[in-house]
Design an enzyme around this catalytic site. Structure first.
Site, PDB file in Angstrom:
ATOM      1  N   ASP A  57       0.865  -1.172   0.000  1.00  0.00           N
ATOM      2  CA  ASP A  57       0.000   0.000   0.000  1.00  0.00           C
ATOM      3  C   ASP A  57       0.900   1.219   0.000  1.00  0.00           C
ATOM      4  O   ASP A  57       1.544   1.519   1.014  1.00  0.00           O
ATOM      5  CB  ASP A  57      -0.906  -0.017   1.236  1.00  0.00           C
ATOM      6  CG  ASP A  57      -1.819   1.202   1.324  1.00  0.00           C
ATOM      7  OD1 ASP A  57      -1.764   2.060   0.413  1.00  0.00           O
ATOM      8  OD2 ASP A  57      -2.572   1.302   2.318  1.00  0.00           O
TER       9      ASP A  57
ATOM     10  N   ASN B 249       3.810   5.890 -10.313  1.00  0.00           N
ATOM     11  CA  ASN B 249       2.667   5.736 -11.204  1.00  0.00           C
ATOM     12  C   ASN B 249       1.340   5.578 -10.465  1.00  0.00           C
ATOM     13  O   ASN B 249       0.290   5.921 -10.999  1.00  0.00           O
ATOM     14  CB  ASN B 249       2.900   4.517 -12.107  1.00  0.00           C
ATOM     15  CG  ASN B 249       1.655   4.093 -12.851  1.00  0.00           C
ATOM     16  OD1 ASN B 249       1.194   4.770 -13.763  1.00  0.00           O
ATOM     17  ND2 ASN B 249       1.093   2.955 -12.444  1.00  0.00           N
TER      18      ASN B 249
ATOM     19  N   SER C 114       1.376  12.079 -14.015  1.00  0.00           N
ATOM     20  CA  SER C 114       0.323  13.020 -13.663  1.00  0.00           C
ATOM     21  C   SER C 114      -0.858  12.772 -14.590  1.00  0.00           C
ATOM     22  O   SER C 114      -1.233  11.629 -14.840  1.00  0.00           O
ATOM     23  CB  SER C 114       0.826  14.461 -13.726  1.00  0.00           C
ATOM     24  OG  SER C 114      -0.174  15.369 -13.321  1.00  0.00           O
ATOM     25  N   SER C 115      -1.445  13.816 -15.140  1.00  0.00           N
ATOM     26  CA  SER C 115      -2.615  13.683 -16.011  1.00  0.00           C
ATOM     27  C   SER C 115      -2.901  15.032 -16.647  1.00  0.00           C
ATOM     28  O   SER C 115      -2.559  16.086 -16.091  1.00  0.00           O
ATOM     29  CB  SER C 115      -3.835  13.231 -15.192  1.00  0.00           C
ATOM     30  OG  SER C 115      -5.031  13.360 -15.929  1.00  0.00           O
TER      31      SER C 115
ATOM     32  N   TYR D 251      -8.905  14.809  -7.763  1.00  0.00           N
ATOM     33  CA  TYR D 251      -7.933  14.167  -8.649  1.00  0.00           C
ATOM     34  C   TYR D 251      -7.090  15.217  -9.356  1.00  0.00           C
ATOM     35  O   TYR D 251      -5.851  15.164  -9.349  1.00  0.00           O
ATOM     36  CB  TYR D 251      -8.685  13.307  -9.664  1.00  0.00           C
ATOM     37  CG  TYR D 251      -7.817  12.595 -10.671  1.00  0.00           C
ATOM     38  CD1 TYR D 251      -7.124  11.442 -10.332  1.00  0.00           C
ATOM     39  CD2 TYR D 251      -7.715  13.071 -11.983  1.00  0.00           C
ATOM     40  CE1 TYR D 251      -6.345  10.777 -11.265  1.00  0.00           C
ATOM     41  CE2 TYR D 251      -6.945  12.407 -12.923  1.00  0.00           C
ATOM     42  CZ  TYR D 251      -6.263  11.264 -12.568  1.00  0.00           C
ATOM     43  OH  TYR D 251      -5.489  10.611 -13.491  1.00  0.00           O
TER      44      TYR D 251
ATOM     45  N   LYS E 163      -2.961  16.071  -9.075  1.00  0.00           N
ATOM     46  CA  LYS E 163      -2.149  15.930 -10.283  1.00  0.00           C
ATOM     47  C   LYS E 163      -1.473  17.253 -10.624  1.00  0.00           C
ATOM     48  O   LYS E 163      -0.340  17.278 -11.124  1.00  0.00           O
ATOM     49  CB  LYS E 163      -3.013  15.443 -11.448  1.00  0.00           C
ATOM     50  CG  LYS E 163      -3.501  14.008 -11.293  1.00  0.00           C
ATOM     51  CD  LYS E 163      -2.369  13.018 -11.087  1.00  0.00           C
ATOM     52  CE  LYS E 163      -2.831  11.583 -11.153  1.00  0.00           C
ATOM     53  NZ  LYS E 163      -1.756  10.618 -10.841  1.00  0.00           N
TER      54      LYS E 163
END
Length: 254
Positions: free
Chosen positions: A64, A91, A138-139, A153, A157
């Protein structure tokens, strides 16, 4: 192109499916040794066995990543097993996309704090490498608003951009590079967009239509960028946010 990573060792958090699995396989295909973690022991064992089929050494443990001590122990044991560490790929994501306190807490502990904790644990070993790198996933949600329902979220990020840029400048004198890869919509079995495809066909169709390429990314398309950025062939690329979104976003990078 020879990426010059054969027999080097890379550790990927969240490495049993989707983008993380493809990253691990990408390193292994180039002859690098690979360590991974995920929360489910059976998935870790299966992935380790699959990576070893590439003819490389592989190590993994159910972990975890929100547990800082467990994450530190994983990294230490992976290095002891492999004898070195040349790259870290942070990741893992909680995929917590709501606006409540619990959503923010999960996104903070998994998406942001795990990256920091992994870097801190890995740094003494990375400093011993002649071509060390850190890549955080990230995103595009970190730089473009996709609605309040995904605010936790996107917030974490976005925080990764600042953290990784600062880290890159901090460790550059040590010869260590740090970069971000920001995927757009990515489709793989069991992933978020696979769930949308099964439960909301119209919403999925709209998401696909939003991309001028007319499709979503496959995880290996993101992974190839991560593997290259982690390699000595990207030796002068650091502090960058590399967007892999097929022109989904309209923001101009600066």
């Amino acid at each position: 192109m020879d990426l010059k990573i054969k027999s080097r060792h890379f550790l990927i958090t969240g490495g049993t499916r989707g983008i993380g699995r493809s990253i691990a396989e990408g390193f292994a295909a180039e002859g690098a040794d690979v360590s991974i973690c995920a929360r489910t022991a059976a998935h870790v064992e299966e992935t380790v066995a699959a990576l070893e089929c590439f003819g490389v050494r592989a190590f993994g443990r159910a972990t975890d990543v929100a547990d800082g001590a467990a994450l530190k122990g994983l990294i230490f044991d992976a290095v002891q097993h492999m004898g070195r560490l040349d790259g870290l790929v942070a990741n893992t994501s909680a995929m917590a996309s709501g606006s409540g306190v619990s959503d923010f807490d999960a996104a903070y502990r998994v998406d942001l704090l795990h990256t920091h904790n992994a870097v801190e644990a890995a740094m003494p070993f990375l400093e011993q490498s002649d071509a060390a790198s850190v890549v955080a996933i990230s995103s595009v949600s970190g730089s473009q608003d996709y609605g309040y329902e995904s605010v936790s979220y996107g917030t974490m990020k976005a925080a990764l951009f600042f953290y990784m840029k600062s880290l890159a400048r901090h460790v550059a004198p040590k010869g260590i590079r740090a970069n971000i890869v920001s995927p757009g919509t990515t489709l793989f079995p069991g992933g978020y967009w696979d769930e949308v495809r099964r439960t909301d066909s119209q919403g999925f169709a709209r998401a696909v239509a939003d991309n001028p390429l007319g499709r979503m990314a496959a995880p290996e398309e993101v992974a190839r960028v991560v593997v290259f950025l982690s390699s000595p062939c990207a030796s002068f690329v650091t502090g960058a946010n590399v967007v892999v979104d097929g022109t989904l976003t309209t923001r101009i990078q600066n």
